[in-house]
Design an enzyme around this catalytic site. Sequence first.
Site, PDB file in Angstrom:
ATOM      1  N   ASN A  17      -3.198  -3.942  -2.530  1.00  0.00           N
ATOM      2  CA  ASN A  17      -3.085  -4.956  -1.481  1.00  0.00           C
ATOM      3  C   ASN A  17      -1.662  -5.508  -1.410  1.00  0.00           C
ATOM      4  O   ASN A  17      -0.758  -4.747  -1.126  1.00  0.00           O
ATOM      5  CB  ASN A  17      -4.131  -6.066  -1.624  1.00  0.00           C
ATOM      6  CG  ASN A  17      -4.386  -6.759  -0.287  1.00  0.00           C
ATOM      7  OD1 ASN A  17      -4.109  -6.190   0.765  1.00  0.00           O
ATOM      8  ND2 ASN A  17      -4.865  -7.975  -0.309  1.00  0.00           N
ATOM      9  N   THR A  53       0.839  -1.200   0.000  1.00  0.00           N
ATOM     10  CA  THR A  53       0.000   0.000   0.000  1.00  0.00           C
ATOM     11  C   THR A  53       0.879   1.257   0.000  1.00  0.00           C
ATOM     12  O   THR A  53       2.092   1.177   0.021  1.00  0.00           O
ATOM     13  CB  THR A  53      -0.981  -0.041   1.209  1.00  0.00           C
ATOM     14  OG1 THR A  53      -1.633  -1.305   1.222  1.00  0.00           O
ATOM     15  CG2 THR A  53      -2.017   1.039   1.185  1.00  0.00           C
ATOM     16  N   SER A 113     -11.297  -2.713   4.776  1.00  0.00           N
ATOM     17  CA  SER A 113      -9.916  -2.223   4.667  1.00  0.00           C
ATOM     18  C   SER A 113      -9.392  -1.829   6.041  1.00  0.00           C
ATOM     19  O   SER A 113     -10.155  -1.686   7.002  1.00  0.00           O
ATOM     20  CB  SER A 113      -9.923  -1.001   3.746  1.00  0.00           C
ATOM     21  OG  SER A 113      -8.662  -0.373   3.747  1.00  0.00           O
ATOM     22  N   GLY A 158       0.773  -0.673   5.251  1.00  0.00           N
ATOM     23  CA  GLY A 158       1.178  -1.687   6.235  1.00  0.00           C
ATOM     24  C   GLY A 158       0.106  -2.677   6.605  1.00  0.00           C
ATOM     25  O   GLY A 158       0.159  -3.265   7.691  1.00  0.00           O
ATOM     26  N   GLY A 159      -0.895  -2.891   5.730  1.00  0.00           N
ATOM     27  CA  GLY A 159      -1.905  -3.917   5.992  1.00  0.00           C
ATOM     28  C   GLY A 159      -2.595  -3.681   7.326  1.00  0.00           C
ATOM     29  O   GLY A 159      -2.936  -2.551   7.684  1.00  0.00           O
TER      30      GLY A 159
HETATM   31  N1  GLY Z   1      -5.409  -3.843   1.360  1.00  0.00           N
HETATM   32  C1  GLY Z   1      -5.069  -3.326   2.618  1.00  0.00           C
HETATM   33  C2  GLY Z   1      -6.211  -2.670   3.275  1.00  0.00           C
HETATM   34  O1  GLY Z   1      -7.101  -2.191   2.611  1.00  0.00           O
HETATM   35  O2  GLY Z   1      -6.273  -2.647   4.457  1.00  0.00           O
END
Ligand code: GLY
Length: 558
Positions: A389, A369, A440, A460-461
């Site tokens: 992602n 991201t 998300s 950072g997910g």
């Molecule tokens: N793809 C990472 C998020 O949307 O949290």
Amino acid sequence: MKRVRKKSTALFCLILSYTLSSVAEPQKAAIASAHPLATEAGFEILAHGGNAFDAAVAVSAALAVVEPASSGLGGGGFWLLHRAKDGFEVVLDGREKAPLAANAAMYLDEQGNVIPDLSKNGALAAGIPGMPAAIVHLAAKYGRLPLSQSLQPALRYAHNGFAIGARYQRLLQSRLQVVAQNSEAARIFLDNANVPASGFLLKQPDLAHTLEKLAESGAAGFYQGEVAKKLVSGVQAAGGIWTLQDLARYQVVERQPISGNYRGIKITSVPSPSSGGIVLLETLTILAGYELEKLTPTTQIHLITEAMRRAYHDRAFYLGDSDFVKIPVKRLLSADYAAGLRSTIRMDKALPSAALRGELTADTPGTDTTHFSIIDSVGNRVAATLSVNFPFGSGVVVKGTGVILNDEMDDFVSNVGQMNGYGLVGSAANAIAPEKRMLSSMTPTFVEDKTRVGILGTPGGSRIISMVLLGILDFAKHHSPQSWVAVPRFHHQYLPDVIEHEAGCFSPETLQVLTALGHQFKQTDTPYGDMQAIELNKQTGQLSAASDPRGEGLADVR
Ligand code: GLY
């Protein structure tokens, strides 16, 4: 007499609210992004008379070219906007949607088990992109310049190429097998099947062509006509389920930002379909009951962890796309609910997550991201977090478009109770359904107290939310943006029941005390996050900007 007192009270209130809300014009502009060329693209557009929103279009598009691992036209994101002239604030939700043919069991085998990696790698992992629609909307509704002008820097970078750096190499290495499997992705991003050497000139003429179509025809240039046909036939040939109808039906959504207070600081962030704002505010509302600054650093870490554990627990059980499921946002963010959760926090012991609900353990991967922050010379602001992602998304580029397909479908719950690629678990609230947006963690955020405004966010997910939280707690200490972005990071997301942390985040003594409280730890292989932050001094208009020292970004004030 009475009338006079009323008048003077009203005047006092007016002056007070003016003092709290008045913000000096910065006179200059600031941009912080994860890539120097994207930051330059934003300043170039400001120099041509654009405002912060035009600059945001330019930066978004430039990042799609120069950070192909992290975001792109085949992905989506959230743009949090503040318009200076009237204080209007809005979130542009350009999050991807599940295709019409998607269903809750699409990643399960006949026994009901998740087929490994099907929601992460390959065309079936791709949601319908939102980024092109969002930047078209941003330019048309909030910008001053035509889209064709704001896209110029990105077009140039795609045509002429740019020299790749260490971050590109590292992220590509982490997804090499997946990228190598797709001939078009391999042709564009690899050098003779290998990760290119530093300085390799990456040219993307097909992506330039797609950007030109967008510049010429707006959203129709991507979601209809030549590009749409190529995308749909490419996706279907690679095993995906997109249709022309999916693309034609995609709509960006304007949403009201979510806001709350933490000990005199106003926090404004994104609502569902991101969990970011809700989890951030729930954690801060729990923490607002403590005077953290009066406690030892170790106790602070314990309490922050316990607050994260509880808020991420609620994420897992309540959150999904609010257009499809009812989320008890008011309750989750209420002071009473926070007080109830606080009463379950012991100072002398960590609560095992299993005592809340669930028994899973899982691993979590690294960063992806991207985020950028912008303020222009009159005070218009943008905080935007964008994504495909995992690094290089699904690893698929559709021939003739240069577009990397995202793998955001992995942000849905493929099987209730089973973790996704970030180790996150979830409930039916985040189950797959046609045209639903996947939950998300992206958390572009504004913070404001009596004297300062902050703009921040990071990739950072699942760790995005905890990174923004730690940045805000550092803002609360009156530290500079250079400090917010550098603060050592730790994270707890309910499951797995461990505190993940960067090397050097905790001293051996701190680890010992926290272990005695019952916490478990996992040190990350590498530092994580790439925070981009700006601070405005409301009284002087002075700006300060910072780019995460872990990344290769550029923050500047001009
Ligand atoms: N793809 C990472 C998020 O949307 O949290």
